[in-house]
Design a protein around this motif. Structure first.
Motif, PDB file in Angstrom:
ATOM      1  N   LEU A   1       0.823  -1.209   0.000  1.00 40.30           N
ATOM      2  CA  LEU A   1       0.000   0.000   0.000  1.00 40.30           C
ATOM      3  C   LEU A   1       0.861   1.264   0.000  1.00 40.30           C
ATOM      4  N   VAL A   2       1.931   1.249   0.810  1.00 39.06           N
ATOM      5  CA  VAL A   2       2.746   2.444   1.011  1.00 39.06           C
ATOM      6  C   VAL A   2       4.212   2.068   1.169  1.00 39.06           C
ATOM      7  N   ALA A   3       5.068   2.883   0.552  1.00 39.23           N
ATOM      8  CA  ALA A   3       6.499   2.898   0.865  1.00 39.23           C
ATOM      9  C   ALA A   3       6.788   4.325   1.318  1.00 39.23           C
TER      10      ALA A   3
ATOM     11  N   LYS B   1      15.316   5.719   7.459  1.00 36.72           N
ATOM     12  CA  LYS B   1      14.410   4.565   7.524  1.00 36.72           C
ATOM     13  C   LYS B   1      13.509   4.556   6.299  1.00 36.72           C
ATOM     14  N   VAL B   2      13.217   3.362   5.825  1.00 36.98           N
ATOM     15  CA  VAL B   2      12.204   3.178   4.798  1.00 36.98           C
ATOM     16  C   VAL B   2      11.191   2.187   5.368  1.00 36.98           C
ATOM     17  N   LEU B   3       9.912   2.539   5.255  1.00 36.33           N
ATOM     18  CA  LEU B   3       8.845   1.762   5.870  1.00 36.33           C
ATOM     19  C   LEU B   3       7.889   1.259   4.799  1.00 36.33           C
TER      20      LEU B   3
ATOM     21  N   TYR C   1       3.836   6.317  -2.775  1.00 40.08           N
ATOM     22  CA  TYR C   1       5.201   6.593  -2.347  1.00 40.08           C
ATOM     23  C   TYR C   1       5.137   7.867  -1.511  1.00 40.08           C
ATOM     24  N   LEU C   2       5.668   7.804  -0.297  1.00 38.41           N
ATOM     25  CA  LEU C   2       5.619   8.931   0.621  1.00 38.41           C
ATOM     26  C   LEU C   2       7.020   9.302   1.085  1.00 38.41           C
ATOM     27  N   GLU C   3       7.140  10.540   1.522  1.00 35.12           N
ATOM     28  CA  GLU C   3       8.333  11.000   2.239  1.00 35.12           C
ATOM     29  C   GLU C   3       7.831  11.690   3.491  1.00 35.12           C
TER      30      GLU C   3
END
Length: 155
Positions: A73-75, A86-88, A148-150
């Motif tokens: 769903l999300v990175a 960190k990458v989640l 994709y989020l930051e």
């Protein structure tokens, strides 16, 4: 300056979690025994593990169940001062059945409880960076997309 060009590369920690739903489209938040905020089932990847494998392992360890873990769903690129880069990864756990819910057995060294919550209330239930990520994950679950989020925000 170092002679090792790789010294400048990010060495991000990676974590994976799962977003579970109930029949009312509410999301599961767990109550960790070692944190002062609600979270989702999940945790850090171990050496040699993929994000999906880590998500499956963490759900089994924390909740005692083995549901099918769905799509990403999300990175989220989400470094913080205490832990560095960190990458989640957040995967879709789908709607848990009554049998799956009845089979949940919490690991008391990890969790003291869990509840399902309306996404509209999420900002009052957990920390801001996680709340932002969960809002995007819930939307991705509904529209079939991936985000994709930051720092929990779309770019």
């Amino acid at each position: 300056m170092t002679d090792d060009p790789a010294a400048a590369f990010a060495r991000a920690r990676a974590a994976a979690g799962v977003l579970f739903f109930n029949d009312h489209d509410h999301i599961m938040l767990v109550d960790p025994s070692y944190k002062d905020y609600r979270d989702i089932p999940g945790g850090y990847l171990e050496h040699g593990e993929t994000p999906r494998q880590a998500a499956e392992r963490e759900v089994a360890e924390e909740l005692g169940i083995h549901p099918k873990i769905g799509r990403l769903l999300v990175a989220d690129w989400a470094p913080n001062e205490a832990e560095g880069d960190k990458v989640l990864f957040l995967f879709d756990g789908g709607t848990l059945t009554t049998d799956q819910l009845n089979a949940i057995h919490l690991d008391p060294s990890e969790l003291v409880g869990y509840h399902f919550h309306d996404i509209a209330q999420i900002h009052g239930l957990t920390i801001p960076r996680l709340a932002r990520r969960l809002v995007h994950a819930h939307a991705a679950h509904r529209d079939g997309g991936t985000r994709y989020l930051e720092h929990g925000e779309r770019v």
